[in-house]
Design a protein around this motif. Sequence first.
Motif, PDB file in Angstrom:
ATOM      1  N   ALA A 178      -6.606   0.763   0.283  1.00  0.00           N
ATOM      2  CA  ALA A 178      -5.507   1.634   1.077  1.00  0.00           C
ATOM      3  C   ALA A 178      -4.380   0.864   1.382  1.00  0.00           C
ATOM      4  O   ALA A 178      -3.233   1.124   1.125  1.00  0.00           O
ATOM      5  CB  ALA A 178      -6.095   2.316   2.316  1.00  0.00           C
ATOM      6  N   LEU A 179      -4.637  -0.439   1.742  1.00  0.00           N
ATOM      7  CA  LEU A 179      -3.643  -1.400   1.993  1.00  0.00           C
ATOM      8  C   LEU A 179      -2.661  -1.563   0.829  1.00  0.00           C
ATOM      9  O   LEU A 179      -1.571  -1.812   0.562  1.00  0.00           O
ATOM     10  CB  LEU A 179      -3.944  -2.728   2.498  1.00  0.00           C
ATOM     11  N   ALA A 180      -3.516  -1.939  -0.600  1.00  0.00           N
ATOM     12  CA  ALA A 180      -2.708  -2.141  -1.516  1.00  0.00           C
ATOM     13  C   ALA A 180      -1.989  -0.857  -2.147  1.00  0.00           C
ATOM     14  O   ALA A 180      -0.747  -1.301  -2.749  1.00  0.00           O
ATOM     15  CB  ALA A 180      -3.737  -2.570  -2.776  1.00  0.00           C
ATOM     16  N   SER A 181      -2.442   0.184  -1.671  1.00  0.00           N
ATOM     17  CA  SER A 181      -1.741   1.417  -2.360  1.00  0.00           C
ATOM     18  C   SER A 181      -0.543   1.500  -1.557  1.00  0.00           C
ATOM     19  O   SER A 181       0.441   2.118  -1.773  1.00  0.00           O
ATOM     20  CB  SER A 181      -2.694   2.594  -2.308  1.00  0.00           C
ATOM     21  N   SER A 182      -0.643   1.228  -0.271  1.00  0.00           N
ATOM     22  CA  SER A 182       0.448   1.796   0.826  1.00  0.00           C
ATOM     23  C   SER A 182       1.443   0.393   0.931  1.00  0.00           C
ATOM     24  O   SER A 182       2.697   0.709   1.506  1.00  0.00           O
ATOM     25  CB  SER A 182      -0.026   1.955   2.100  1.00  0.00           C
ATOM     26  N   LEU A 183       1.171  -0.750   0.457  1.00  0.00           N
ATOM     27  CA  LEU A 183       2.213  -1.770   0.716  1.00  0.00           C
ATOM     28  C   LEU A 183       3.600  -1.685  -0.061  1.00  0.00           C
ATOM     29  O   LEU A 183       4.514  -1.805   0.689  1.00  0.00           O
ATOM     30  CB  LEU A 183       1.413  -3.182   0.134  1.00  0.00           C
ATOM     31  N   PRO A 184       3.575  -1.167  -1.298  1.00  0.00           N
ATOM     32  CA  PRO A 184       4.808  -0.788  -1.831  1.00  0.00           C
ATOM     33  C   PRO A 184       5.652   0.075  -1.106  1.00  0.00           C
ATOM     34  O   PRO A 184       6.883  -0.259  -0.811  1.00  0.00           O
ATOM     35  CB  PRO A 184       4.655  -0.328  -3.200  1.00  0.00           C
ATOM     36  N   GLN A 185       5.061   1.256  -0.616  1.00  0.00           N
ATOM     37  CA  GLN A 185       5.997   2.113   0.503  1.00  0.00           C
ATOM     38  C   GLN A 185       6.274   1.512   1.491  1.00  0.00           C
ATOM     39  O   GLN A 185       7.503   1.933   2.264  1.00  0.00           O
ATOM     40  CB  GLN A 185       5.039   3.347   0.667  1.00  0.00           C
TER      41      GLN A 185
END
Length: 144
Positions: free
Chosen positions: A79-86
Amino acid sequence: MTAPRRDLRLMQQQAGELDAQLAAARHAARSADQLVNAIVTGQGKLVDLRIDDRALRGAHAQKLGVGIVDAIRNARNHALASSLPQLNALFGKQPPPPAATGPAPQRHATAPEPAHYPPEPDDDQSFEELDFLTDKPEPEGGRW
């Protein structure tokens, strides 16, 4: 001074939208032994946990806690890896450098450095005459 206020409101609006997107997102991961499956939101909140019956009937049921923590940690990392760019885009930060391909370096757990405290001053106080139940000194000849 209205421009910074508008920028702040725009950022708050974008943050609210991103928070709603993260709350709606789901990320699943399994434990290393594949017996526990965890699902978390994009915010990292646990919403589902499934444990395979084999984990309860196996010879190592005491390791179930490790599997649960492993599955939840894996899902939260996803979840963190997915949301980090945003999140980086919202706050104007540069994304971290991409992770090196290949196996992750092995880390060995090390014990923390023991704390070093100054030596205690020598107290020559005698506890022989102290009654620990009443905090009163014992009579001169002793209690018994």
